[in-house]
Design a protein around this motif. Structure first.
Motif, mmCIF file in Angstrom:
data_model
loop_
_atom_site.group_PDB
_atom_site.id
_atom_site.type_symbol
_atom_site.label_atom_id
_atom_site.label_comp_id
_atom_site.label_asym_id
_atom_site.label_seq_id
_atom_site.Cartn_x
_atom_site.Cartn_y
_atom_site.Cartn_z
ATOM 1 N N UNK A 105 0.843 -1.185 0.000
ATOM 2 C CA UNK A 105 0.000 0.000 0.000
ATOM 3 C C UNK A 105 0.887 1.247 0.000
ATOM 4 N N UNK A 106 1.507 1.588 -1.136
ATOM 5 C CA UNK A 106 2.403 2.747 -1.163
ATOM 6 C C UNK A 106 1.709 4.043 -0.763
ATOM 7 N N UNK A 107 0.388 4.156 -1.038
ATOM 8 C CA UNK A 107 -0.305 5.404 -0.720
ATOM 9 C C UNK A 107 -0.380 5.659 0.787
ATOM 10 N N UNK A 336 -9.289 -5.245 2.165
ATOM 11 C CA UNK A 336 -7.967 -4.728 1.819
ATOM 12 C C UNK A 336 -7.051 -5.913 1.549
ATOM 13 N N UNK A 337 -5.809 -5.618 1.205
ATOM 14 C CA UNK A 337 -4.857 -6.680 0.895
ATOM 15 C C UNK A 337 -4.468 -7.418 2.175
ATOM 16 N N UNK A 338 -4.608 -8.720 2.140
ATOM 17 C CA UNK A 338 -4.425 -9.520 3.350
ATOM 18 C C UNK A 338 -2.976 -9.549 3.829
ATOM 19 N N UNK A 357 -10.457 -11.261 2.246
ATOM 20 C CA UNK A 357 -9.792 -9.993 1.988
ATOM 21 C C UNK A 357 -10.312 -9.310 0.739
ATOM 22 N N UNK A 358 -9.455 -8.526 0.124
ATOM 23 C CA UNK A 358 -9.853 -7.661 -0.996
ATOM 24 C C UNK A 358 -10.363 -8.459 -2.185
ATOM 25 N N UNK A 368 -14.296 7.356 -1.662
ATOM 26 C CA UNK A 368 -12.928 7.799 -1.516
ATOM 27 C C UNK A 368 -12.008 6.734 -2.097
ATOM 28 N N UNK A 369 -10.776 6.648 -1.629
ATOM 29 C CA UNK A 369 -9.813 5.708 -2.226
ATOM 30 C C UNK A 369 -10.092 4.234 -1.937
ATOM 31 N N UNK A 370 -10.888 3.950 -0.904
ATOM 32 C CA UNK A 370 -10.980 2.575 -0.416
ATOM 33 C C UNK A 370 -12.407 2.034 -0.492
ATOM 34 N N UNK A 371 -12.521 0.723 -0.336
ATOM 35 C CA UNK A 371 -13.818 0.047 -0.367
ATOM 36 C C UNK A 371 -14.728 0.682 0.689
#
Length: 526
Positions: A105-107, A336-338, A357-358, A368-371
């Motif tokens: 998750x670079x962000x 999200x990524x597990x 997970x995602x 917004x940016x996420x689920x």
């Protein structure tokens, strides 16, 4: 001769400069008044020389090694101060393990550090390496009669072995009991103030090599006992949730502000209250582990900083293992990524039979940016429906939200609403907090959907819901402006079996047992 005067002066500079750099390290929002420990004066030059020699052994060139040293000491100083500015604590050894998250998750990180800073540092280091390889002879070519590649490989192997052995010895010396006697508290700000930022990196890293774990992790509870129909239990860890009225009531003219969604839940029989958590602004895994394991974070020693790095791998008893032994089917869902926080490995070890997970949210709506929390609610209802169709077991469903994860920069919700109007309507008159507040409304809608509003759609199995925040949002400047200093978050408890007697202020490691008690389990420890 290897130890020439310039070489000696170089090593002397490497031993002295870190003492100057320590003065630039920012510690906490309010620096602790701690006297430097003797280990600070010993550890500072040793750590510096270890960094340089490690780069020298790995890269084989004097100036490349120095560039690596500058990258570590200069880069860590900058990044540590950036982290401190957001979260109120400097960088520590545990953060090095989470560097892998830059690729997951670079962000979560680049947005705070800044892509320009990151590219400048990496570009400068790469450029120095290229110039050094072109113009500078290697250590191996200067010192050995062996082929250059063989001399380099032999030196590197010997150095790796030396570091591994030394780390084991230091880790064994700094076992938990001795470390506390020496003065380590495992509170990051206090320990950095006492032992120095760079030496603490070495000390903490060595302690993590010690296999001894906290006695608190070995506590075993009596099997759960329930006299009647076991209810489904749904627990939600809500990203940065807290009762926003606690801030609004400190803003002039808004002392009587009423957050209607939360008041509606109270009217529906929910109990709410303050919840002390070990984390602030980040470090979700601290609160998550405390809730699931029922272990006070302060009792974990070196593992209190990141329990998922080591402690959670050691067969810990948790809320999930206890409920599973009592006949529950246990599921964790996180949109999200597990791999983040190594949950893909940790969550099954803590007693969950399924971890979703995602991958289950492909094409799901975002806010917004996420689920979105709405999409999470859709999936949770689908999980509950599938479970009831295939099993007569009670269900323990643990959900971790992500919609409200920061940062809350302008433009985040521009595709969904008028951000300017939202800012003007918010008592804080702060754009970031106004966006955050919208996410808080959504998480309460999620709770209401699965709790009070779900009662007419449910089978005859009772249901108990718990929701808590993992930490407060990283809004230090806004909070400081209005004198909001309380680091506690909040919790909500609701039961389809009737109103809950408010248990008052709790610690997050107590919330699991409180939830079990409200679910009707007996013989629980106080």
């Amino acid at each position: 001769m290897f130890l020439t005067l310039p070489t000696f002066m170089g090593f002397l500079a490497l031993a002295v400069i870190p003492f100057l750099l320590e003065r630039f390290i920012v510690i906490g929002f309010t620096k602790p008044q701690e006297k430097r420990h003797a280990l600070y004066y010993l550890g500072t030059p040793i750590t510096s020389l270890l960094v340089y020699i490690s780069f020298a052994a790995l890269l084989g060139h004097p100036m490349i090694a120095f560039a690596g040293w500058v990258l570590v000491y200069g880069g860590f100083t900058v990044v540590s101060n950036l982290k401190n500015g957001v979260l109120g604590e400097p960088l520590v050894a545990h953060d090095l393990e989470t560097a892998r998250h830059l690729f997951i998750y670079p962000e979560f990180y680049v947005d705070y550090v800044g892509s320009t800073r990151l590219l400048t540092v990496v570009g400068s280091f790469v450029g120095t390496i290229l110039l050094s390889y072109i113009f500078e002879p290697s250590f191996a070519s200067m010192q050995s009669t062996l082929p250059t590649w063989a001399a380099w490989a032999l030196g590197l192997i010997m150095w790796i072995l030396a570091i591994a052995i030394s780390g084991k010895i230091l880790g064994s010396f700094l076992h938990p009991a001795r470390a506390r006697r020496i003065g380590f508290t495992f509170d990051i700000n206090t320990d950095v103030a006492r032992f120095g930022h760079f030496p603490l990196m070495l000390f903490y890293a060595s302690m993590l090599m010690n296999k001894e774990r906290s006695p608190a992790l070995s506590v075993k509870h009596q099997p759960l006992s329930h006299p009647g129909t076991k209810p489904d239990i749904i627990a939600m860890q809500a990203e940065s949730y807290f009762d926003i009225d606690r801030l609004y009531h400190l803003i002039p003219g808004h002392a009587d502000h009423s957050w209607q969604p939360l008041n509606a839940l109270r009217a529906a029989g929910a109990a709410t209250g303050a919840l002390t958590v070990p984390a602030w602004g980040a470090s979700t895994m601290q609160s998550e582990f405390a809730f699931l394991s029922g272990t006070d974070n302060a009792a974990l020693g070196i593992d209190r900083i990141n329990p998922y790095q080591r402690a959670a791998y050691t067969g810990v008893e948790t809320l999930a293992t206890r409920l599973r032994a009592a006949g529950y089917h246990t599921i964790c869902v996180h949109p999200a990524k597990k791999e983040f926080f190594r949950r893909s490995t940790v969550i099954p070890k803590m007693g969950f039979e399924e971890f979703i997970g995602i991958e289950a949210f492909e094409g799901a709506a975002r806010f917004g940016p996420y689920v979105s929390d709405k999409a999470l609610g859709d999936e949770m209802e689908a999980i509950i429906t599938r479970h009831k169709e295939t099993s007569d077991k009670p269900l323990f469903l643990f959900a971790i939200t992500i919609e409200s994860h920061g940062p809350w920069d302008a433009g985040r919700l521009a595709n969904w609403l008028d951000e300017k109007a939202l800012e003007e309507a918010d008592p804080s008159r702060d754009r970031a907090f106004a966006l955050f507040r919208k996410h808080m409304d959504n998480v309460l809608n999620l709770f209401t959907r699965l709790g009070p509003n779900a009662s007419t759609k449910r089978s005859d199995r009772p249901r108990v819901l718990a929701l808590y925040g993992d930490h407060q949002p990283a809004c230090h400047e806004l909070f400081a402006k209005h004198g909001f200093e309380d680091r506690a978050v909040d919790y909500i408890l609701w039961s389809s079996m009737g109103d809950i007697q408010n248990p008052g202020k709790l610690a997050v490691h107590e919330l699991g047992s409180t939830t079990l008690r409200e679910a009707g389990f007996e013989g629980l420890e106080n």
